[in-house]
Scaffold this motif. Structure first.
Motif, PDB file in Angstrom:
ATOM      1  N   LEU A  30      13.219  -3.393  -5.607  1.00  0.00           N
ATOM      2  CA  LEU A  30      13.430  -1.949  -5.538  1.00  0.00           C
ATOM      3  C   LEU A  30      12.868  -1.414  -4.223  1.00  0.00           C
ATOM      4  CD1 LEU A  30      14.277   0.759  -6.775  1.00  0.00           C
ATOM      5  CD2 LEU A  30      12.064   0.782  -7.994  1.00  0.00           C
ATOM      6  N   LEU A  31      11.718  -1.924  -3.809  1.00  0.00           N
ATOM      7  CA  LEU A  31      11.117  -1.486  -2.546  1.00  0.00           C
ATOM      8  C   LEU A  31      12.076  -1.695  -1.377  1.00  0.00           C
ATOM      9  CD1 LEU A  31       8.777  -0.624  -0.676  1.00  0.00           C
ATOM     10  CD2 LEU A  31       7.996  -3.003  -0.739  1.00  0.00           C
ATOM     11  N   ASP A  32      12.641  -2.885  -1.265  1.00  0.00           N
ATOM     12  CA  ASP A  32      13.544  -3.169  -0.151  1.00  0.00           C
ATOM     13  C   ASP A  32      14.844  -2.374  -0.264  1.00  0.00           C
ATOM     14  OD1 ASP A  32      11.728  -4.841   1.086  1.00  0.00           O
ATOM     15  OD2 ASP A  32      12.515  -6.653   0.139  1.00  0.00           O
ATOM     16  N   ALA A  33      15.312  -2.150  -1.489  1.00  0.00           N
ATOM     17  CA  ALA A  33      16.515  -1.330  -1.656  1.00  0.00           C
ATOM     18  C   ALA A  33      16.259   0.090  -1.172  1.00  0.00           C
ATOM     19  CB  ALA A  33      16.954  -1.330  -3.121  1.00  0.00           C
ATOM     20  N   GLY A  39      17.132   3.946   3.314  1.00  0.00           N
ATOM     21  CA  GLY A  39      16.411   4.609   4.407  1.00  0.00           C
ATOM     22  C   GLY A  39      15.250   5.472   3.961  1.00  0.00           C
ATOM     23  N   LEU A  40      14.743   5.232   2.762  1.00  0.00           N
ATOM     24  CA  LEU A  40      13.607   6.005   2.265  1.00  0.00           C
ATOM     25  C   LEU A  40      12.319   5.252   2.605  1.00  0.00           C
ATOM     26  CD1 LEU A  40      15.161   7.083  -1.141  1.00  0.00           C
ATOM     27  CD2 LEU A  40      14.784   8.510   0.889  1.00  0.00           C
ATOM     28  N   THR A  41      11.829   5.458   3.791  1.00  0.00           N
ATOM     29  CA  THR A  41      10.696   4.687   4.304  1.00  0.00           C
ATOM     30  C   THR A  41       9.340   5.284   3.962  1.00  0.00           C
ATOM     31  OG1 THR A  41      10.896   5.808   6.429  1.00  0.00           O
ATOM     32  CG2 THR A  41      12.048   3.688   6.188  1.00  0.00           C
ATOM     33  N   GLY A  42       9.331   6.350   3.180  1.00  0.00           N
ATOM     34  CA  GLY A  42       8.048   6.908   2.740  1.00  0.00           C
ATOM     35  C   GLY A  42       7.303   5.946   1.838  1.00  0.00           C
ATOM     36  N   THR A  43       8.013   5.152   1.077  1.00  0.00           N
ATOM     37  CA  THR A  43       7.417   4.123   0.249  1.00  0.00           C
ATOM     38  C   THR A  43       7.062   2.962   1.162  1.00  0.00           C
ATOM     39  OG1 THR A  43       8.788   4.823  -1.603  1.00  0.00           O
ATOM     40  CG2 THR A  43       7.775   2.649  -1.765  1.00  0.00           C
ATOM     41  N   LYS A  44       5.803   2.610   1.180  1.00  0.00           N
ATOM     42  CA  LYS A  44       5.310   1.622   2.153  1.00  0.00           C
ATOM     43  C   LYS A  44       5.276   0.212   1.573  1.00  0.00           C
ATOM     44  CE  LYS A  44       4.591   4.864   5.066  1.00  0.00           C
ATOM     45  NZ  LYS A  44       5.743   5.187   5.896  1.00  0.00           N
ATOM     46  N   LYS A  45       5.512  -0.738   2.467  1.00  0.00           N
ATOM     47  CA  LYS A  45       5.398  -2.158   2.112  1.00  0.00           C
ATOM     48  C   LYS A  45       4.030  -2.625   2.582  1.00  0.00           C
ATOM     49  CE  LYS A  45       8.600  -5.676   1.950  1.00  0.00           C
ATOM     50  NZ  LYS A  45       9.755  -6.405   2.507  1.00  0.00           N
ATOM     51  N   GLY A  46       3.163  -2.934   1.626  1.00  0.00           N
ATOM     52  CA  GLY A  46       1.815  -3.378   1.965  1.00  0.00           C
ATOM     53  C   GLY A  46       1.697  -4.873   1.786  1.00  0.00           C
ATOM     54  N   CYS A  55       3.387   0.629  -2.421  1.00  0.00           N
ATOM     55  CA  CYS A  55       4.807   0.803  -2.716  1.00  0.00           C
ATOM     56  C   CYS A  55       5.055   1.498  -4.053  1.00  0.00           C
ATOM     57  CB  CYS A  55       5.500  -0.552  -2.710  1.00  0.00           C
ATOM     58  SG  CYS A  55       4.919  -1.645  -4.031  1.00  0.00           S
ATOM     59  N   THR A  56       4.040   2.164  -4.593  1.00  0.00           N
ATOM     60  CA  THR A  56       4.176   2.793  -5.908  1.00  0.00           C
ATOM     61  C   THR A  56       5.230   3.900  -5.882  1.00  0.00           C
ATOM     62  OG1 THR A  56       1.866   2.321  -6.390  1.00  0.00           O
ATOM     63  CG2 THR A  56       2.935   4.014  -7.741  1.00  0.00           C
ATOM     64  N   VAL A  57       6.129   3.855  -6.846  1.00  0.00           N
ATOM     65  CA  VAL A  57       7.126   4.901  -7.073  1.00  0.00           C
ATOM     66  C   VAL A  57       7.142   5.186  -8.573  1.00  0.00           C
ATOM     67  CG1 VAL A  57       8.555   4.177  -5.116  1.00  0.00           C
ATOM     68  CG2 VAL A  57       9.065   3.293  -7.409  1.00  0.00           C
ATOM     69  N   LEU A  58       7.874   6.201  -8.967  1.00  0.00           N
ATOM     70  CA  LEU A  58       8.044   6.488 -10.386  1.00  0.00           C
ATOM     71  C   LEU A  58       9.398   5.946 -10.810  1.00  0.00           C
ATOM     72  CD1 LEU A  58       6.731  10.161 -10.650  1.00  0.00           C
ATOM     73  CD2 LEU A  58       5.461   8.015 -10.870  1.00  0.00           C
ATOM     74  N   ASN A  62       7.395   6.660 -14.946  1.00  0.00           N
ATOM     75  CA  ASN A  62       6.206   5.798 -14.996  1.00  0.00           C
ATOM     76  C   ASN A  62       5.975   5.166 -13.634  1.00  0.00           C
ATOM     77  OD1 ASN A  62       5.775   6.052 -17.898  1.00  0.00           O
ATOM     78  ND2 ASN A  62       7.666   4.882 -18.086  1.00  0.00           N
ATOM     79  N   SER A  63       4.710   5.040 -13.241  1.00  0.00           N
ATOM     80  CA  SER A  63       4.427   4.431 -11.942  1.00  0.00           C
ATOM     81  C   SER A  63       4.648   2.924 -12.012  1.00  0.00           C
ATOM     82  CB  SER A  63       2.997   4.751 -11.486  1.00  0.00           C
ATOM     83  OG  SER A  63       2.056   4.203 -12.372  1.00  0.00           O
ATOM     84  N   VAL A  64       5.290   2.400 -10.986  1.00  0.00           N
ATOM     85  CA  VAL A  64       5.509   0.960 -10.851  1.00  0.00           C
ATOM     86  C   VAL A  64       5.276   0.576  -9.395  1.00  0.00           C
ATOM     87  CG1 VAL A  64       7.205   0.804 -12.730  1.00  0.00           C
ATOM     88  CG2 VAL A  64       7.993   1.145 -10.389  1.00  0.00           C
ATOM     89  N   VAL A  65       4.869  -0.657  -9.187  1.00  0.00           N
ATOM     90  CA  VAL A  65       4.811  -1.167  -7.820  1.00  0.00           C
ATOM     91  C   VAL A  65       6.205  -1.731  -7.529  1.00  0.00           C
ATOM     92  CG1 VAL A  65       2.339  -1.516  -7.508  1.00  0.00           C
ATOM     93  CG2 VAL A  65       3.647  -3.230  -8.729  1.00  0.00           C
ATOM     94  N   SER A  66       6.892  -1.073  -6.635  1.00  0.00           N
ATOM     95  CA  SER A  66       8.316  -1.364  -6.441  1.00  0.00           C
ATOM     96  C   SER A  66       8.575  -2.716  -5.789  1.00  0.00           C
ATOM     97  CB  SER A  66       8.981  -0.244  -5.638  1.00  0.00           C
ATOM     98  OG  SER A  66       8.386  -0.095  -4.367  1.00  0.00           O
ATOM     99  N   CYS A  67       7.535  -3.367  -5.266  1.00  0.00           N
ATOM    100  CA  CYS A  67       7.725  -4.699  -4.682  1.00  0.00           C
ATOM    101  C   CYS A  67       7.865  -5.770  -5.757  1.00  0.00           C
ATOM    102  CB  CYS A  67       6.600  -5.055  -3.713  1.00  0.00           C
ATOM    103  SG  CYS A  67       4.994  -5.322  -4.499  1.00  0.00           S
ATOM    104  N   LEU A  68       7.526  -5.434  -7.004  1.00  0.00           N
ATOM    105  CA  LEU A  68       7.606  -6.410  -8.098  1.00  0.00           C
ATOM    106  C   LEU A  68       8.750  -6.116  -9.055  1.00  0.00           C
ATOM    107  CD1 LEU A  68       3.859  -7.013  -9.040  1.00  0.00           C
ATOM    108  CD2 LEU A  68       5.322  -8.291  -7.464  1.00  0.00           C
TER     109      LEU A  68
END
Length: 174
Positions: A30-33, A39-46, A55-58, A62-68
């Motif tokens: 989800l993070l890479d998508a 082009g939503l680069t506000g979510t960071k890849k750590g 990379c937390t998003v809702l 619910n909060s999820v780490v979008s890299c997983l």
């Protein structure tokens, strides 16, 4: 005419209130998508391992780490990123509190921190600094802005400081 690639999947997401259709490899997170396809680069890849929370998003609130999370797992679901918190170009109340309390330094972890706080508030908040630290323990700040982040959250939930709970320093477990 676009040619479908073997292994690609069609995914429809509702991102920040807008329906977005993607065709991505089934292994795309989800993070890479969000970053590479929308082009939503506000979510960071750590760390890219679910350990830092940058990379937390809702996802459906619910909060999820979008890299997983795989983008394909999110088909038909609602995703909110930091860009979607205040669609009118202003600041969300959580962002305003972070500014008032200087809850960021370099700002790299800030979007993930803010998304976690939004989830915390949606869950009903908390009543102590220790509970704030526990809830936020999945979000790391390498600059050590934890005391200011806790102060911002405390203001938002109306909690008072836990007696005897002194400020923490950077790198210390929360």
């Amino acid at each position: 005419m676009a040619v479908a690639h073997p292994g690609n999947v069609d995914v429809t997401l509702r991102v920040n209130g807008q329906t977005r259709r993607l065709q991505v490899e089934s292994r795309v997170t989800l993070l890479d998508a969000l970053r590479d396809h929308l082009g939503l680069t506000g979510t960071k890849k750590g760390c890219d391992q679910g350990a830092c929370g940058a990379c937390t998003v809702l996802l459906d609130g619910n909060s999820v780490v979008s890299c997983l999370v795989l983008a394909a797992q999110c088909d038909g679901r609602e995703v909110t990123t930091v860009e979607g918190l205040a669609p009118d170009g202003g600041l969300h109340p959580v962002q305003e509190a972070f500014v008032r309390h200087d809850g960021f330094q370099c700002g790299y972890c800030t979007p993930g921190q803010i998304m976690s706080v939004v989830a915390l508030l949606a869950a009903g908040g908390t009543s102590s600094d220790d509970e704030i630290r526990e809830f936020m323990s999945g979000n790391l700040c390498r600059c050590g802005a934890y005391p200011n982040i806790v102060a911002a959250i405390r203001e938002l939930v109306g909690a008072t400081a836990t007696p005897g709970a002194g400020p923490r320093t950077g790198g210390e477990a929360r």
